[in-house]
Design an enzyme around this catalytic site. Structure first.
Site, PDB file in Angstrom:
ATOM      1  N   LYS A   1      27.306   8.522  13.622  1.00  0.00           N
ATOM      2  CA  LYS A   1      28.680   8.175  13.969  1.00  0.00           C
ATOM      3  C   LYS A   1      29.352   7.417  12.803  1.00  0.00           C
ATOM      4  CE  LYS A   1      27.509   6.606  18.306  1.00  0.00           C
ATOM      5  NZ  LYS A   1      27.583   6.376  19.782  1.00  0.00           N
TER       6      LYS A   1
ATOM      7  N   TYR B   1      32.937  13.924  24.671  1.00  0.00           N
ATOM      8  CA  TYR B   1      32.623  12.841  25.621  1.00  0.00           C
ATOM      9  C   TYR B   1      33.244  13.119  26.988  1.00  0.00           C
ATOM     10  CZ  TYR B   1      30.511   9.786  22.061  1.00  0.00           C
ATOM     11  OH  TYR B   1      29.685   9.230  21.116  1.00  0.00           O
TER      12      TYR B   1
ATOM     13  N   PHE C   1      35.310   2.162  29.269  1.00  0.00           N
ATOM     14  CA  PHE C   1      35.122   1.987  27.824  1.00  0.00           C
ATOM     15  C   PHE C   1      35.580   3.203  27.018  1.00  0.00           C
ATOM     16  CE2 PHE C   1      31.009   3.538  29.481  1.00  0.00           C
ATOM     17  CZ  PHE C   1      30.739   4.602  28.636  1.00  0.00           C
TER      18      PHE C   1
ATOM     19  N   ARG D   1      15.557  11.398  21.026  1.00  0.00           N
ATOM     20  CA  ARG D   1      15.969  10.269  21.876  1.00  0.00           C
ATOM     21  C   ARG D   1      15.004   9.098  21.727  1.00  0.00           C
ATOM     22  NH1 ARG D   1      21.076  10.433  24.678  1.00  0.00           N
ATOM     23  NH2 ARG D   1      20.186   9.323  26.429  1.00  0.00           N
TER      24      ARG D   1
ATOM     25  N   THR E   1      20.537   2.922  24.368  1.00  0.00           N
ATOM     26  CA  THR E   1      21.968   2.895  24.008  1.00  0.00           C
ATOM     27  C   THR E   1      22.406   1.529  23.470  1.00  0.00           C
ATOM     28  OG1 THR E   1      22.405   4.513  25.736  1.00  0.00           O
ATOM     29  CG2 THR E   1      24.303   3.290  24.930  1.00  0.00           C
TER      30      THR E   1
ATOM     31  N   ARG F   1      18.264   2.563  16.420  1.00  0.00           N
ATOM     32  CA  ARG F   1      19.223   1.546  16.892  1.00  0.00           C
ATOM     33  C   ARG F   1      18.609   0.151  16.869  1.00  0.00           C
ATOM     34  NH1 ARG F   1      21.097   5.344  21.867  1.00  0.00           N
ATOM     35  NH2 ARG F   1      22.878   6.384  20.883  1.00  0.00           N
TER      36      ARG F   1
ATOM     37  N   ASN G   1      26.412   1.964  17.883  1.00  0.00           N
ATOM     38  CA  ASN G   1      24.961   2.199  17.909  1.00  0.00           C
ATOM     39  C   ASN G   1      24.545   3.366  17.017  1.00  0.00           C
ATOM     40  OD1 ASN G   1      25.950   4.248  19.434  1.00  0.00           O
ATOM     41  ND2 ASN G   1      24.956   3.656  21.352  1.00  0.00           N
TER      42      ASN G   1
ATOM     43  N   HIS H   1      24.583   9.524  17.996  1.00  0.00           N
ATOM     44  CA  HIS H   1      24.615  10.218  19.283  1.00  0.00           C
ATOM     45  C   HIS H   1      23.514  11.259  19.246  1.00  0.00           C
ATOM     46  CE1 HIS H   1      25.879  12.556  22.755  1.00  0.00           C
ATOM     47  NE2 HIS H   1      25.650  13.612  21.997  1.00  0.00           N
TER      48      HIS H   1
ATOM     49  N   GLU I   1      26.226  21.059  23.686  1.00  0.00           N
ATOM     50  CA  GLU I   1      26.722  20.327  22.520  1.00  0.00           C
ATOM     51  C   GLU I   1      26.545  21.123  21.222  1.00  0.00           C
ATOM     52  OE1 GLU I   1      26.188  15.785  24.223  1.00  0.00           O
ATOM     53  OE2 GLU I   1      24.845  16.473  22.646  1.00  0.00           O
TER      54      GLU I   1
END
Ligand code: AMP
Length: 159
Positions: A10, A50, A58, A86, A92, A103, A123, A126, A137
């Site tokens: 990101k 998203y 948020f 993941r 997250t 992260r 973070n 994604h 995706e």
């Protein structure tokens, strides 16, 4: 058993110059990069990506965060790639993400801090949450022509 995950570094990760560090973790574990590009997300595209979050409190902060600079988008392939990525990315919330995860090692803020500031939690990454999400995706971010099949020379040992 071999699947593909959509992974984004990101804008916070790109602007902090962490692309190489993050990418090298995925390469070292034996995942294959089958697609990659730099892309500046628009508000319209953010709403598609998203989709599941557009009604959440948020979301405004999330859209501001994902559109504030270019992202690196990639498709990583490997044995149970979605699950593996993941695990490597971590939880997250950076505050509670385990050390050793991306992260947990490169960020530290909490939900509480982000919510108080009215921003999305930064973070870095994604990563697709499950196989179905990954398929949607990958199709949203990449055309068939942008995904490549080739023989990684280390595959004899990593798969
Ligand atoms: P995900 O679809 O899991 O990537 O979630 C979307 C992103 O929204 C997360 O990666 C965070 O950057 C952000 N986010 C999720 N929950 C919150 C929250 N409670 N407060 C602020 N940002 C959040």
């Amino acid at each position: 058993m071999i699947d593909q995950s959509l992974v984004l570094i990101k804008p916070d990760g790109v602007q902090r110059g962490l692309v190489g560090e993050i990418l090298s973790r995925f390469e070292k574990v034996g995942l294959t990069i089958v697609g990659m590009k730099m892309f500046w997300v628009t508000p319209d595209f953010a709403k598609k990506h998203y989709n599941a979050h557009v009604d959440k409190a948020f979301y405004a902060g999330l859209e501001a965060m994902i559109t504030e600079g270019p992202v690196i988008a990639m498709v990583l392939e490997g044995v149970n790639a979605v699950e593996l990525v993941r695990k490597m990315v971590g939880g997250t919330e950076p505050k509670s993400a385990q050390p050793g995860t991306i992260r947990g090692d490169y960020a530290h803020v909490s939900y509480e801090y982000a919510d108080e500031k009215g921003i999305a939690i930064k973070n870095l990454i994604h990563a697709s949450g499950n196989l179905e999400e990954a398929k949607q995706e990958v199709a949203l971010w990449f055309t068939k022509e942008e995904l490549h099949k080739y023989e990684p020379t280390h595959e004899k040992h990593t798969r």
